[in-house]
Design an enzyme around this catalytic site. Structure first.
Site, PDB file in Angstrom:
ATOM      1  N   HIS A  67     -10.871  -5.630  -1.815  1.00  8.28           N
ATOM      2  CA  HIS A  67     -10.809  -4.194  -2.047  1.00  8.28           C
ATOM      3  C   HIS A  67     -12.080  -3.503  -1.547  1.00  8.28           C
ATOM      4  O   HIS A  67     -12.033  -2.419  -0.964  1.00  8.28           O
ATOM      5  CB  HIS A  67     -10.595  -3.964  -3.553  1.00  8.28           C
ATOM      6  CG  HIS A  67     -10.743  -2.546  -3.981  1.00  8.28           C
ATOM      7  ND1 HIS A  67     -11.881  -2.084  -4.610  1.00  8.28           N
ATOM      8  CD2 HIS A  67      -9.914  -1.488  -3.866  1.00  8.28           C
ATOM      9  CE1 HIS A  67     -11.736  -0.792  -4.872  1.00  8.28           C
ATOM     10  NE2 HIS A  67     -10.553  -0.393  -4.422  1.00  8.28           N
ATOM     11  N   GLU A  70     -11.918  -3.161   2.124  1.00  3.40           N
ATOM     12  CA  GLU A  70     -11.018  -2.045   2.460  1.00  3.40           C
ATOM     13  C   GLU A  70     -11.791  -0.721   2.462  1.00  3.40           C
ATOM     14  O   GLU A  70     -11.711   0.065   3.405  1.00  3.40           O
ATOM     15  CB  GLU A  70      -9.868  -2.005   1.453  1.00  3.40           C
ATOM     16  CG  GLU A  70      -8.939  -0.805   1.567  1.00  3.40           C
ATOM     17  CD  GLU A  70      -8.706  -0.141   0.230  1.00  3.40           C
ATOM     18  OE1 GLU A  70      -9.151   1.017   0.051  1.00  3.40           O
ATOM     19  OE2 GLU A  70      -8.080  -0.774  -0.665  1.00  3.40           O
ATOM     20  N   HIS A  71     -12.584  -0.488   1.412  1.00  4.67           N
ATOM     21  CA  HIS A  71     -13.388   0.739   1.354  1.00  4.67           C
ATOM     22  C   HIS A  71     -14.341   0.816   2.552  1.00  4.67           C
ATOM     23  O   HIS A  71     -14.476   1.858   3.187  1.00  4.67           O
ATOM     24  CB  HIS A  71     -14.244   0.752   0.076  1.00  4.67           C
ATOM     25  CG  HIS A  71     -13.572   1.374  -1.093  1.00  4.67           C
ATOM     26  ND1 HIS A  71     -14.091   2.462  -1.734  1.00  4.67           N
ATOM     27  CD2 HIS A  71     -12.419   1.078  -1.742  1.00  4.67           C
ATOM     28  CE1 HIS A  71     -13.301   2.802  -2.742  1.00  4.67           C
ATOM     29  NE2 HIS A  71     -12.284   1.972  -2.772  1.00  4.67           N
ATOM     30  N   GLU A 142     -14.658   3.815  -9.779  1.00  2.00           N
ATOM     31  CA  GLU A 142     -13.224   3.497  -9.705  1.00  2.00           C
ATOM     32  C   GLU A 142     -12.866   2.483 -10.793  1.00  2.00           C
ATOM     33  O   GLU A 142     -11.859   2.608 -11.496  1.00  2.00           O
ATOM     34  CB  GLU A 142     -12.880   2.944  -8.309  1.00  2.00           C
ATOM     35  CG  GLU A 142     -11.388   2.735  -8.092  1.00  2.00           C
ATOM     36  CD  GLU A 142     -11.049   2.236  -6.678  1.00  2.00           C
ATOM     37  OE1 GLU A 142     -11.974   1.987  -5.875  1.00  2.00           O
ATOM     38  OE2 GLU A 142      -9.845   2.094  -6.392  1.00  2.00           O
TER      39      GLU A 142
END
Lengths: 429, 426
Positions: A67, A70-71, A142
């Protein structure tokens, strides 16, 4: 380029496997304004133990790194890719699941340019220590946002209960502690292992000319020099068949309690047609017993044990699978007990009538038609199916072929008390 | 060619809107009922569609009703409530497969009309009252629905901001009504309200799909007939200009602080300045290229989400963000700086063009879904205007930098709401 026709659905799909191994699919949709494209790697949160290309030893990477990567792919030396997409009138996004990371855009103009941007930004990583550190603050927020979300905590709490070793139990974003260990070198190592075109799939759906789009993608890829890499080796520890934990109660700042009952799958080694039939049979089964037309739904609703947040789902990927049923409730213990009894009874011979099965199959076929109105659904689900060697467009024929025996067999395989688990969220005292 | 080809026809008591398109594999009927938002009806209105959808005279139980929908290839029935400015809108929609994509060619569209008519006009009623069991069950669910706002902190903080900011206005009412008013509703009082709503609400029926206009008109004419009416209008949104910004801080057991800021724009959909307002919002906070995203998230690393959005029929703008409890002052001051920059015209031609392109893209994407088409068209019903999507996009294109800066100067901060964790300030 091959062309595949789906006469009943009145759709055509174009496919080509490029020399570097990239699978490209194009589904023209007339009458739509938007083109939607996803560029997906078969790499998600569960892929945390693997052999990097050219290395001798397996590595284990921090939770949440897929993840995080991905960012970070969105940031380049000359700024961030969101800016570029919006200059070209597109909106871009990405998501990471247990098994996939997808990058996507949708736009109603400049489709070729946006497609070029999508492919190029994903294939051109730029990670520095400084930008990696900066991202930790953003992803930290997040993670904290999800920590306060009772539905998310309930969902992950249930999965955590089921699995002893399998990394599906790890939160996709990791924890603030785990992401603190991520470095730029680790990101590059993951990238080099999982972002080779042969591990990826590009799907384009919208009012496009398939020949033109395919030749654009071909040209783009032929300019890049990808060396063939050996098959990706992932490692997973042995996973017991029973649930790791029977029950968990989370006290949170809520007014209404929540309860989910889960069942760990026993058929997680399947793929292809066998998996498709099993997955659809189980979704039919759950709908028969817990759908709004079912007796169980009516009785639970009448007793005030459920409300309109009640839902159920079965999901399976290579290596893990689970069913879950539940929602908001006034009495989480009574609901847990009632649902477990209903699930056990669903396994009994003669529990399902042919008439109910036929009706539920019709319902599922209609739901599929509704779903394929959505370009997003087509691209995302097609990719998911393809990574599991299934074909999205086999759904209707497979549903039509499902018999009472298929559903009973799937129920027999799934439902077993030792694989049950319960997770609840209750108001803090 | 128009982007959406909408034909509107006055029927008995409602308008029929038909949008013929071949791009879907289903046909969609959307029924809208609109009335001014009022304290004494908001809870009744929230309960009503849920009671209507749970049983009817031909299908007297939820099980029977849903089994019938399953038989119709899983036709969906969905009810929803929304606030549009000072109006409360009930939506009931039915979506059904187009049989040309099925191996079974039995026509389905007329059945969808019949079903919608059944739900609306043949409720499960005995002696002037709704079925008591149904009403009791749905009251219980409504209470849970109202309560659930508290459990979702993002929704909760937005709701609290509106509540604080619009204290004296109907807009402060919760879309699902008031918990303490649920108990007083009886099967009789709800039935009386049902008759009143069907007699007085502004009614609209949208039909989207591969449908002949004449067929839609015939089915609607045969099955749905109501008395003519002159719908009530809500009093114009009052413009409140406070001398000072209202700051509200609430403590709860949360890990992440929720910062929600409300502004008065005093511009609503249909106003000539609405287009400039929309571009303003896009540059300021609507997208991932906007000033808020760049400065609060990408530069200062304070948040994962930070965005602004317009309440188009009420003349408000809302900023929302999730931040660490200790970063309140820094976040608020960065947000203020961004609005000042907008007021000073401190944004480039390129930011403006980019934003226009993205808004256009968003509008065109919205009308790729049947629901989106209805939402875009329904703006005109709410505002009493007739603005086509083409006009909307053309007018937006003409917006200048000066107009945007002028709008920015009209936008005034009204209320800052912060939901903060208990350890704040330690």
């Amino acid at each position: 380029m091959e062309k595949i026709n789906f006469d009943q659905l009145q759709e055509e799909l174009y496919h080509e496997k490029l020399e570097n191994g990239l699978d490209v699919f194009i589904l023209p949709k007339k009458g739509f304004n938007k083109t939607y494209a996803t560029f997906t790697t078969k790499y998600g949160s569960i892929d945390n133990h693997f052999l990097p290309p050219g290395k001798e030893e397996f590595v284990k990477v921090p939770d949440g790194i897929a993840h995080f990567l991905e960012h970070k792919l969105f940031e380049k030396e000359d700024g961030d890719v969101f800016q570029q997409f919006s200059k070209q009138g597109a909106s871009a996004n990405a998501f990471t699941s247990f098994t996939r990371t997808a990058y996507l855009f949708s736009s109603t103009s400049n489709v070729e340019m946006n497609l070029e941007t999508l492919i190029d930004f994903v294939q051109d990583p730029y990670f520095t220590e400084k930008t990696v550190e900066k991202e930790k603050g953003i992803i930290g927020q997040e993670i904290t946002m999800y920590d306060d979300n009772p539905d998310w905590r309930l969902y992950f709490g249930l999965i955590e209960n089921m699995f002893k070793n399998h990394p599906v139990k790890i939160d996709i974003a990791g924890t603030i502690e785990s992401i603190s260990h991520i470095t730029k070198d680790m990101l590059y190592e993951c990238y080099e292992t999982f972002y080779h075109p042969s591990n990826m799939l590009l799907f384009i759906v919208g009012p496009v000319d398939p020949n033109q789009i395919m030749s654009q993608v071909r040209d783009n890829q032929s300019k890049k020099d990808y060396k063939e890499i050996p098959e990706i080796k992932r490692q997973f520890e042995e996973e017991p068949s029973e649930s790791a934990k029977k029950k968990k109660v989370l006290e949170m700042n809520v007014q209404t309690s929540k309860c989910l009952v889960g069942i760990k799958s026993s058929t997680a080694n399947q793929s292809g047609k066998e998996m498709l039939k099993n997955e659809l049979s189980l979704n039919v089964l759950l709908d028969i017993f817990f759908g709004k037309s079912s007796e169980h739904y009516s009785s639970l609703y009448s007793e005030g044990l459920i409300d309109d947040t009640f839902s159920f789902d079965y999901t399976q990927e290579q290596g893990f699978g689970f069913a879950m049923v539940g929602g908001d409730t006034n009495d989480p213990d009574r609901l847990a007990e009632a649902l477990q009894k209903m699930l056990l009874d669903a396994r009994e011979k003669g529990a399902i009538s042919q008439e109910t099965l036929n009706r539920t199959k019709k319902k599922k076929i209609g739901a599929f038609l509704r779903a394929v109105n959505s370009p997003e659904y087509i691209a995302n689900q097609f990719t998911r199916y393809a990574f599991n060697e299934m074909d999205l467009f086999d759904v209707v024929p497979t549903l039509e072929s499902i018999t009472l025996e298929d559903v009973e067999k799937a129920a027999g395989n799934l439902i077993s008390e030792e694989r049950f688990t319960v997770c609840q969220v209750v108001p803090k005292k | 060619m128009a982007i959406i080809s909408e034909s509107v026809k006055a029927m008995n008591g409602y308008n029929l809107h038909v949008v013929k398109t071949e791009k879907y594999k289903t046909n969609t009927l959307v029924w809208k009922m609109k009335a001014p938002l009022k304290k004494n009806t908001v809870t009744l209105r929230s309960l009503l569609p849920h009671v209507l959808q749970s049983s009817s005279s031909s299908y007297p139980s939820t099980g029977k009703l849903r089994a019938y929908l399953d038989e119709l290839y899983g036709a969906t029935l969905f009810v929803d409530l929304a606030k549009k400015g000072e109006y409360h809108v009930i939506t009931i929609s039915v979506e059904i497969a187009n049989e040309k994509f099925l191996s079974d060619p039995t026509p389905l569209l007329k059945k969808a009309f019949q079903f919608l008519a059944e739900i609306l006009t043949k409720p499960n009623v005995h002696e002037g009252a709704f079925d008591e069991d149904t009403v009791e069950k749905e009251k219980r669910t409504l209470i849970q629905r109202i309560q659930s706002v508290y459990d979702d902190k993002m929704r909760y903080s937005n709701f609290r901001l509106v509540q604080e900011m619009c204290k004296e206005e109907p807009y402060a009412l919760h879309v699902h009504g008031e918990k303490e008013d649920v108990d007083n509703i009886t099967p009789q009082s709800l039935y009386e309200y049902y008759q009143q709503a069907l007699a007085e609400d502004e009614l609209d029926l949208y039909v989207i799909g591969d449908v002949e206009e004449a067929d839609a008109e015939t089915y609607a004419g045969e099955l749905l007939t109501f008395e003519k009416r002159t719908p009530q209008t809500a009093p114009a949104s009052s413009v409140r200009t406070k001398d000072s910004v209202n700051e509200v801080r609430e403590e709860q057991d949360v890990k992440q602080g929720k910062l929600n800021i409300g502004y008065r724009t005093n511009v609503v959909y249909g106003d000539p300045e609405y287009y400039a307002l929309q571009v303003f919002n896009g540059i300021f906070g609507g997208f991932s290229h906007s000033k808020l995203f760049l400065n609060v998230r990408e530069k200062a690393s304070l948040a994962y989400y930070v965005a602004s959005r317009l309440e188009s029929h009420k003349g408000l703008m809302m900023v929302m963000s999730g931040i660490d409890n200790s970063n309140y002052d820094q976040a608020v001051s960065i947000i203020k700086e961004q609005l000042d920059a907008m007021k000073n015209g401190d944004f480039t031609e390129q930011e403006m063009e980019q934003t226009k392109a993205v808004i256009k893209n968003q509008l065109l994407e919205t009308v790729d879904t049947a629901r989106g088409i209805v939402e875009v068209l329904y703006h005109n019903v709410v505002s009493g205007k007739e603005i086509t999507l083409q006009t909307w996009m053309n007018e937006m294109d003409k917006v200048t930098k000066e107009e945007i800066a002028a709008i920015a100067k009209k936008v005034s901060m009204d209320t800052v709401y912060f939901l903060t964790g208990k350890e704040a300030g330690k």
